[in-house]
Design an enzyme around this catalytic site. Structure first.
Site, PDB file in Angstrom:
ATOM      1  N   LYS B  96       0.876  -1.169   0.000  1.00 33.73           N
ATOM      2  CA  LYS B  96       0.000   0.000   0.000  1.00 33.73           C
ATOM      3  C   LYS B  96       0.909   1.213   0.000  1.00 33.73           C
ATOM      4  O   LYS B  96       1.643   1.456   0.956  1.00 33.73           O
ATOM      5  CB  LYS B  96      -0.903   0.006   1.230  1.00 33.73           C
ATOM      6  N   GLY B 157      -7.706   9.282   9.434  1.00 36.10           N
ATOM      7  CA  GLY B 157      -8.018   9.407  10.854  1.00 36.10           C
ATOM      8  C   GLY B 157      -9.065  10.449  11.187  1.00 36.10           C
ATOM      9  O   GLY B 157      -9.408  10.636  12.342  1.00 36.10           O
ATOM     10  N   ALA B 184      -9.319   5.509   3.924  1.00 31.97           N
ATOM     11  CA  ALA B 184      -9.107   6.637   4.847  1.00 31.97           C
ATOM     12  C   ALA B 184     -10.324   7.542   5.005  1.00 31.97           C
ATOM     13  O   ALA B 184     -11.095   7.745   4.078  1.00 31.97           O
ATOM     14  CB  ALA B 184      -7.913   7.486   4.445  1.00 31.97           C
ATOM     15  N   GLY B 185     -10.461   8.055   6.207  1.00 30.75           N
ATOM     16  CA  GLY B 185     -11.494   9.045   6.506  1.00 30.75           C
ATOM     17  C   GLY B 185     -12.806   8.462   6.987  1.00 30.75           C
ATOM     18  O   GLY B 185     -13.721   9.197   7.351  1.00 30.75           O
ATOM     19  N   ASN B 206      -8.845   1.922   9.544  1.00 32.11           N
ATOM     20  CA  ASN B 206      -8.077   1.514  10.719  1.00 32.11           C
ATOM     21  C   ASN B 206      -8.614   2.215  11.970  1.00 32.11           C
ATOM     22  O   ASN B 206      -9.186   1.590  12.851  1.00 32.11           O
ATOM     23  CB  ASN B 206      -6.588   1.845  10.511  1.00 32.11           C
ATOM     24  N   THR B 207      -8.458   3.554  12.008  1.00 35.43           N
ATOM     25  CA  THR B 207      -8.815   4.298  13.217  1.00 35.43           C
ATOM     26  C   THR B 207     -10.259   4.087  13.662  1.00 35.43           C
ATOM     27  O   THR B 207     -10.530   4.010  14.862  1.00 35.43           O
ATOM     28  CB  THR B 207      -8.580   5.811  12.992  1.00 35.43           C
TER      29      THR B 207
END
Lengths: 340, 257
Positions: B96, B157, B184-185, B206-207
């Site tokens: 990635k 994040g 993301a986001g 992830n977050t």
């Protein structure tokens, strides 16, 4: 009671256990690889915060449950004035205000305080912050003074400490022996992993603090703990990596950047010390006491050495004195919930 | 099935492995998410010489496809070096590719990204580029040899969801045959559902899981949401209308006047 116990490792786990046993009249002999107290112990680099309510933000509930009792334990062992029971203040910068809300949602035992209370608790921070969480039941101690004092206390109780003795617990059989070597004892424990931590000691006369302060940040949460002589401990990184014993540039930038963000006067501070060591941790980040015949092992204290060593010492002492094979395993409630 | 670089996966959630309260919670979260691809950051979690072996062992034990990332790289050189280290450490040619342009938004530096992608493809890597929703950049990444694109939903994040659904929809229509993964986001499961309803092939996050109060429960919620979004997309949703349309059939209704 005529019983003798050997302890390998005189860091926070070993010394706590020595005190617990010596209190009950048991003969204790300690073997430490360093040439003096703390020289090779990762607990030397700790923050020394007794902050179970703050830790509960992402630690297992059991850390709060057993951590609470540590304050009284340290007061009993070292003397009441040795522990600073002044609470913890938690801040976030204006742009990270949501972090403070999130932290508040996931913890309890605090009050939300405004400018006036901040001004009375920490006058030097009053101009920077309008809002904070005050965990008034938390405390802190100076971990280096605490280790040294505890070693003096146990020696007065008759404990013998031998330095520069790198010894395998098996060498001391058939006597009872407790392995308290932290990550240095990893070979004997399946699943023990290193979590690297980096901390700084700085000195400045431009700011005074009387209690630990945490600054929340989505990427780099920081704490600053006041020590004697206008020294401040700034910590600490948490890196899933056993590699190297050097401070990385990135970690230095992050820690100093956050300290500067907490209060600009840290820009003028002198850097007194850069500390790096490996915290021992199990997969659930909870400590364990294990027993195999006449060898006990206390390990995996992770970032909760001063907070949980007292409880682990009690568990181990109980098993040793009463010859118990069944030892409580700290429960990872977050995983145990029924999710069906 | 999600089909990327010739490998097929029944699950459409790619989960990051950073920032969990403990490896035990990470491991259980991944199980509950039913994710089959897990991203691992080389720079911090393993140090380049398998020194982070204990953590890596925990990931390996899950027996999933590992997608190493170049998180925290700011230049072509850093990203390329990190990718090569990752190939050694994790024994995979998947990467990635993240080349960050700026600290506050962590947005991709698309110029460096395209260059790094070109070099890595030449070196035999299978590149998953973390990019914006810019069509021209996407075009250049495909020309560089990427066979997957990973446009952002919002800054890493930030948990803001799909900041620009119009741009993402355009991207989907513009590249109908390229696997597109929203990366993301993402903040909550409905964001992930939305991406899947728009026809994206998968979602990477992830977050949103690691930072939740109960990551294990949140991982399960994301799995359900992504499955729901995919089913909805395949079921061909109705179009939004300005006026009401009665859902009750008129036939058989009593005429009272």
């Amino acid at each position: 009671m005529s019983m003798k116990v050997n302890i390998v490792g005189a860091g926070v786990a070993g010394l706590s256990l020595a005190w617990q046993l010596a209190q009950q009249g048991i003969e204790v002999e300690m073997f430490e690889r360093g040439s003096k107290v703390g020289e090779k112990a990762c607990s030397w680099f700790a923050g020394g915060m007794l902050a179970p309510w703050c830790e509960a933000e992402n630690a297992e509930p059991v850390v709060l449950e057993y951590g609470k009792a540590s304050l009284v334990w340290w007061q009993n062992a070292l003397g009441e004035d040795f522990v600073d029971a002044k609470g913890t203040l938690v801040f976030a910068q204006q742009r990270d205000k949501k972090e403070l809300k999130r932290f508040a949602r996931r913890t309890h035992g605090y009050e939300v305080v405004g400018h006036d209370v901040i001004a009375s608790l920490e006058p030097d921070l009053a101009s920077q912050y309008q809002e904070a969480l005050f965990f008034k039941n938390e405390a802190h101690l100076d971990p280096r003074k605490a280790l040294i004092r505890l070693s003096e206390v146990v020696q007065k109780l008759g404990v013998k400490i031998h330095f520069e003795q790198e010894i395998e617990p098996e060498d001391l059989l058939p006597e009872k022996v407790v392995d308290c070597r932290g990550f240095n004892g990893a070979k004997a424990l399946e699943g023990l992993r290193p979590v690297k931590g980096e901390m700084l000691l700085v000195k400045t006369n431009e700011i005074s603090l009387s209690r630990p302060v945490r600054l929340l940040h989505p990427r780099i949460p920081l704490y600053v703990v006041p020590r004697d002589n206008q020294n401040f401990m700034i910590g600490a990184t948490m890196i899933e990596n056993g590699h190297g014993n050097q401070f990385s540039v990135r970690s230095m930038l992050e820690l100093l950047g956050s300290a500067y963000a907490l209060h600009p006067s840290f820009a003028e501070a002198e850097i007194i010390e850069m500390g790096v060591d490996l915290r021992p941790a199990f997969i659930d980040n909870l400590p364990r006491v294990e027993r195999k015949n006449q060898i006990w092992r206390i390990n995996g204290l992770y970032r909760h050495g001063y907070l949980l060593a007292p409880y682990m010492a009690k568990l181990a002492a109980d098993s040793i004195i009463n010859d118990k094979d069944e030892i409580e395993k700290l429960a990872d409630f977050k995983l145990k919930e029924d999710r069906a | 099935m999600l089909d990327v670089y010739g490998e097929k996966f029944s699950n459409r959630l790619l989960l990051g492995s950073a920032q969990y309260p403990s490896p035990a919670i990470l491991s259980e979260s991944i199980k509950q998410s039913q994710s089959q691809i897990v991203t691992v950051s080389l720079r911090r979690e393993s140090g380049g010489d398998l020194a982070g072996q204990a953590f890596w062992q925990i990931i390996q034990d899950l027996k999933l496809k590992v997608l190493p990332n170049t998180a925290g790289c700011y230049t072509v050189k850093e990203a390329v070096t990190t990718a090569h280290m990752a190939r050694e450490v994790f024994n995979t040619d998947w990467v990635k590719l993240e080349v960050i342009g700026e600290e506050d938004t962590l947005q991709p530096n698309v110029f460096e990204l395209v260059e790094a992608a070109r070099i890595l493809v030449e070196d035999g890597f299978k590149v998953f580029p973390y990019t914006t929703d810019d069509l021209i950049v996407a075009e250049k990444l495909l020309q560089a040899g990427c066979e997957v694109l990973m446009p952002w939903g919002a800054p890493i994040g930030s948990g803001r969801g799909l900041n620009n659904p119009y741009a993402l929809k355009t991207m989907r229509s513009h590249f109908p045959d390229t696997p597109l993964i929203v990366d993301a986001g993402i903040g909550v499961p409905s964001h992930a559902s939305q991406a899947m309803e728009m026809g994206f092939d998968a979602v990477l996050l992830n977050t949103a899981v690691a930072g939740a109060g109960d990551p294990v429960a949140m991982a399960k919620a994301f799995n359900l949401a992504i499955e729901a979004g995919l089913l909805a997309f395949e079921a061909d949703p109705i179009d939004a209308r300005d006026m009401a349309e009665p859902s009750t059939p008129m036939m058989g209704k009593a005429f009272l006047s």
